[in-house]
Motif scaffolding. Structure first.
Motif, PDB file in Angstrom:
ATOM      1  N   HIS A 462       0.831  -1.207   0.000  1.00  0.00           N
ATOM      2  CA  HIS A 462       0.000   0.000   0.000  1.00  0.00           C
ATOM      3  C   HIS A 462       0.868   1.261   0.000  1.00  0.00           C
ATOM      4  CE1 HIS A 462      -3.241   2.775   0.820  1.00  0.00           C
ATOM      5  NE2 HIS A 462      -2.585   3.231   1.869  1.00  0.00           N
ATOM      6  N   ASP A 463       1.981   1.227   0.717  1.00  0.00           N
ATOM      7  CA  ASP A 463       2.891   2.382   0.709  1.00  0.00           C
ATOM      8  C   ASP A 463       3.438   2.637  -0.696  1.00  0.00           C
ATOM      9  OD1 ASP A 463       2.664   2.701   3.499  1.00  0.00           O
ATOM     10  OD2 ASP A 463       4.264   1.247   3.848  1.00  0.00           O
ATOM     11  N   VAL A 464       3.759   1.552  -1.413  1.00  0.00           N
ATOM     12  CA  VAL A 464       4.267   1.702  -2.776  1.00  0.00           C
ATOM     13  C   VAL A 464       3.207   2.358  -3.648  1.00  0.00           C
ATOM     14  CG1 VAL A 464       5.124   0.481  -4.814  1.00  0.00           C
ATOM     15  CG2 VAL A 464       5.810  -0.272  -2.530  1.00  0.00           C
ATOM     16  N   ALA A 465       1.967   1.861  -3.556  1.00  0.00           N
ATOM     17  CA  ALA A 465       0.891   2.438  -4.360  1.00  0.00           C
ATOM     18  C   ALA A 465       0.675   3.914  -4.014  1.00  0.00           C
ATOM     19  CB  ALA A 465      -0.398   1.652  -4.139  1.00  0.00           C
ATOM     20  N   ALA A 466       0.718   4.228  -2.728  1.00  0.00           N
ATOM     21  CA  ALA A 466       0.479   5.602  -2.303  1.00  0.00           C
ATOM     22  C   ALA A 466       1.574   6.557  -2.758  1.00  0.00           C
ATOM     23  CB  ALA A 466       0.343   5.652  -0.779  1.00  0.00           C
ATOM     24  N   THR A 467       2.765   6.024  -3.014  1.00  0.00           N
ATOM     25  CA  THR A 467       3.895   6.870  -3.404  1.00  0.00           C
ATOM     26  C   THR A 467       4.041   6.977  -4.914  1.00  0.00           C
ATOM     27  OG1 THR A 467       4.968   6.034  -1.393  1.00  0.00           O
ATOM     28  CG2 THR A 467       6.339   7.334  -2.848  1.00  0.00           C
ATOM     29  N   LEU A 468       3.221   6.259  -5.672  1.00  0.00           N
ATOM     30  CA  LEU A 468       3.322   6.322  -7.131  1.00  0.00           C
ATOM     31  C   LEU A 468       3.150   7.742  -7.686  1.00  0.00           C
ATOM     32  CD1 LEU A 468       1.540   3.020  -8.243  1.00  0.00           C
ATOM     33  CD2 LEU A 468       3.931   3.653  -8.658  1.00  0.00           C
ATOM     34  N   PRO A 469       2.225   8.560  -7.170  1.00  0.00           N
ATOM     35  CA  PRO A 469       2.156   9.936  -7.690  1.00  0.00           C
ATOM     36  C   PRO A 469       3.456  10.713  -7.505  1.00  0.00           C
ATOM     37  CG  PRO A 469       0.152   9.395  -6.489  1.00  0.00           C
ATOM     38  CD  PRO A 469       1.118   8.277  -6.229  1.00  0.00           C
ATOM     39  N   GLU A 470       4.132  10.496  -6.388  1.00  0.00           N
ATOM     40  CA  GLU A 470       5.413  11.164  -6.155  1.00  0.00           C
ATOM     41  C   GLU A 470       6.464  10.663  -7.151  1.00  0.00           C
ATOM     42  OE1 GLU A 470       8.658  11.783  -2.519  1.00  0.00           O
ATOM     43  OE2 GLU A 470       6.742  10.780  -2.135  1.00  0.00           O
ATOM     44  N   ALA A 471       6.444   9.365  -7.424  1.00  0.00           N
ATOM     45  CA  ALA A 471       7.384   8.816  -8.410  1.00  0.00           C
ATOM     46  C   ALA A 471       7.084   9.370  -9.801  1.00  0.00           C
ATOM     47  CB  ALA A 471       7.285   7.288  -8.412  1.00  0.00           C
ATOM     48  N   TRP A 472       5.822   9.415 -10.148  1.00  0.00           N
ATOM     49  CA  TRP A 472       5.410   9.968 -11.446  1.00  0.00           C
ATOM     50  C   TRP A 472       5.915  11.404 -11.575  1.00  0.00           C
ATOM     51  CZ3 TRP A 472       1.400   7.422 -14.553  1.00  0.00           C
ATOM     52  CH2 TRP A 472       1.021   8.137 -15.683  1.00  0.00           C
ATOM     53  N   HIS A 473       5.713  12.208 -10.529  1.00  0.00           N
ATOM     54  CA  HIS A 473       6.169  13.597 -10.550  1.00  0.00           C
ATOM     55  C   HIS A 473       7.692  13.661 -10.637  1.00  0.00           C
ATOM     56  CE1 HIS A 473       6.265  17.885  -9.734  1.00  0.00           C
ATOM     57  NE2 HIS A 473       7.142  17.662  -8.771  1.00  0.00           N
ATOM     58  N   GLY A 474       8.383  12.769  -9.921  1.00  0.00           N
ATOM     59  CA  GLY A 474       9.833  12.765  -9.952  1.00  0.00           C
ATOM     60  C   GLY A 474      10.401  12.464 -11.323  1.00  0.00           C
ATOM     61  N   VAL A 475       9.706  11.615 -12.081  1.00  0.00           N
ATOM     62  CA  VAL A 475      10.134  11.312 -13.442  1.00  0.00           C
ATOM     63  C   VAL A 475       9.862  12.491 -14.370  1.00  0.00           C
ATOM     64  CG1 VAL A 475       9.552   9.885 -15.458  1.00  0.00           C
ATOM     65  CG2 VAL A 475       9.991   8.807 -13.253  1.00  0.00           C
ATOM     66  N   ARG A 476       8.702  13.102 -14.213  1.00  0.00           N
ATOM     67  CA  ARG A 476       8.361  14.251 -15.057  1.00  0.00           C
ATOM     68  C   ARG A 476       9.183  15.482 -14.703  1.00  0.00           C
ATOM     69  NH1 ARG A 476       5.648  13.764 -19.570  1.00  0.00           N
ATOM     70  NH2 ARG A 476       5.084  15.952 -19.304  1.00  0.00           N
ATOM     71  N   GLU A 477       9.563  15.618 -13.417  1.00  0.00           N
ATOM     72  CA  GLU A 477      10.355  16.757 -12.942  1.00  0.00           C
ATOM     73  C   GLU A 477      11.620  16.215 -12.280  1.00  0.00           C
ATOM     74  OE1 GLU A 477       9.467  19.766 -13.612  1.00  0.00           O
ATOM     75  OE2 GLU A 477       7.449  19.321 -14.345  1.00  0.00           O
ATOM     76  N   PRO A 478      12.613  15.797 -13.054  1.00  0.00           N
ATOM     77  CA  PRO A 478      13.742  15.028 -12.514  1.00  0.00           C
ATOM     78  C   PRO A 478      14.605  15.779 -11.513  1.00  0.00           C
ATOM     79  CG  PRO A 478      14.132  15.644 -14.801  1.00  0.00           C
ATOM     80  CD  PRO A 478      12.700  15.970 -14.511  1.00  0.00           C
ATOM     81  N   GLY A 479      14.463  17.077 -11.415  1.00  0.00           N
ATOM     82  CA  GLY A 479      15.257  17.807 -10.429  1.00  0.00           C
ATOM     83  C   GLY A 479      14.843  17.517  -9.010  1.00  0.00           C
TER      84      GLY A 479
END
Length: 489
Positions: A462-479
């Motif tokens: 569940h923690d992995v699923a909940a953090t997917l938006p942060e990962a998505w943002h990190g890929v789109r905004e790599p800084g």
């Protein structure tokens, strides 16, 4: 994107390049990059104690020339010659002229070394270290020295990532010209430590299609679906999820969690865990019937926690949309159903499930992951995502296998594969082809696990699923979050 080529392709590229260059230039380029990497690790080269483990051929030559460069900067360099009669003559002469020495007793300098250069076998090695090299390799690894592999850790197989005997584990591998598949695939990858690529000018000589490739943030960012001005939830894609059972309702909940964060516009769930799904995710469209009652979808995810509902698996596979099959669905899979499909199919087994599909022992899959994923894709006519310490994606038509660099032991937790299935299925519904959907999902899934684990506490699926938006943002905004998203290779 990191691209890896076979030993044969690398050698042919080197031959073509050397034919146009003065003698020895290519080796000097490699040695210069290797020495610079070592100097960076040492910090202060003058007075440092460096030991060279020198095998035969060009790999030993690279090691000796790099040692000569370090010796000229004031390091105390001792060479352990493991094939004295086949030592690279010019490299050895350069080392001795720079003030280096040949070690009479290999264990004496190793005991006091600050840095060890592993130049025993390189990319041509097969079948593990020779018996006479094993005690020296063990002494190097047992010392307090930093171990740097030259091109590839000795004892691992460059083309397959297999380790068929004793191999030396490095803290850093400095590889020349291009990555080799073994640097990106376990179990060999686990021996490489950090990997640094030295450009020696091979780029224009290598084939256009590599044997293996590993995505980076920018590659994944280009794949991710983004809504446009005319988008609605149906145009963005609808993913159907047939998962879970009375015994395993959590598998359905987790698969839906991944699907909701995968870029599709809507998620339709059908199955016996409808109450658990709607209680957790009121935005999901739920039903308790068979997959055919769900309504129109652009992809299906079937299998996680589904138990013995083979009828649901067959019904989904009969649909003319992309289908992802995972977990129990793989056990219930009929290869004939796959051969009759015209729409893409994505299978997502772990090593045990892959072994069952191939009819071999799990240990065989784990030891030869690259060969196993290729065989699965060819045999079943489907794209295959083989989960594990290195997640690999292979297409049935061949081409470059993709290795996911985001793998982390934190993903070894119950239910994480269900989240991955939902995520990949959603990307399929959003319009990605099976290879890109699998690759992007594995990347985001691994990055989410790294981000969640960085909080310093054990994580759940569940923690992995909940953090997917942060990962998505990190890929789109790599800084942002780039430090967590880095790769050893």
């Amino acid at each position: 994107m990191r691209s890896a080529y076979s030993v044969e392709e690398v050698r042919h590229a080197e031959e073509r390049l050397m034919a146009r260059l003065p003698d020895g230039v290519l080796m000097q380029r490699a040695a210069a990059g290797l020495a610079a990497a070592c100097a960076g690790l040492l910090g202060r080269v003058y007075g440092a104690r460096v030991v060279l483990l020198v095998g035969s051929g060009a790999n030993g030559g690279d090691t000796l020339w790099a040692g000569a460069r370090l010796a000229r900067r004031g390091a105390g360099v001792a060479a352990v010659l493991l094939a004295p009669e086949r030592t690279h003559e010019a490299g050895l002469a350069a080392l001795l002229a720079a003030g280096g020495r040949i070690a009479d007793d290999p264990f004496e300098p190793l005991a006091a070394a600050d840095l060890v250069l592993d130049g025993i076998t390189g990319i041509g090695g097969r079948g593990g270290l020779r018996p006479d090299a094993v005690p020296v390799a063990r002494a190097a690894r047992g010392s307090d020295a930093v171990v740097v592999a030259v091109d590839l850790p000795s004892g691992v197989e460059a083309d397959t990532g297999e380790v068929r005997g004793e191999a030396l584990r490095a803290d850093l591998t400095v590889t020349f010209g291009t990555y080799k598949p073994g640097l990106l695939v376990d179990p060999a990858r686990g021996h490489a430590g950090a990997v640094r690529l030295v450009d020696i000018g091979l780029g224009g000589e290598l084939p256009s299609v590599p044997r293996l490739e590993a995505l980076q943030h920018a590659d994944v960012a280009r794949m991710l679906p983004l809504p446009g001005a005319g988008s609605d939830k149906y145009r963005r894609g609808v993913v159907g999820v047939a998962a879970g059972s009375a015994r395993y309702p959590g598998a359905a909940v987790l698969a839906v969690a991944g699907a909701l964060r995968g870029g599709a516009g809507a998620v339709r769930y059908v199955g016996p865990a409808a109450d658990a799904v709607i209680a957790r995710f009121p935005e999901c469209l739920v039903g308790t019937g068979q997959p055919g009652t769900a309504g129109r979808v652009q992809s299906w995810v079937v299998g996680p926690g589904i138990g013995d509902r083979g009828d649901a698996v067959r019904e989904v596979l009969a649909a003319d949309v992309p289908v992802l099959v995972d977990a129990d669905g793989l056990r219930l899979l009929d290869a004939a159903d796959l051969r009759g499909r015209t729409a893409p199919t994505l299978l997502t087994p772990h090593a045990g499930e892959a072994a069952a599909l191939l009819g071999v022992a799990r240990e065989e899959v784990e030891a030869a992951r690259l060969a196993s994923v290729r065989e699965l894709a060819a045999r079943y006519g489907a794209t295959v995502l083989l989960k594990g310490s290195t997640t690999l994606v292979a297409d049935p038509g061949g081409g470059a296998v993709r290795a996911d660099p985001m793998g982390t032991p934190w993903l070894a937790t119950a239910g994480s594969g269900d989240v991955l299935s939902g995520l990949a299925g959603s990307l399929l519904a959003a319009g990605l082809d099976a290879r890109d959907a699998a690759s992007a999902a594995a990347y985001l899934h691994g990055l989410a696990a790294r981000l969640a684990a960085a909080r310093g506490t054990p994580l759940t699926a569940h923690d992995v699923a909940a953090t997917l938006p942060e990962a998505w943002h990190g890929v789109r905004e790599p800084g942002e979050g780039a430090g967590v998203g880095g790769s050893r290779a």
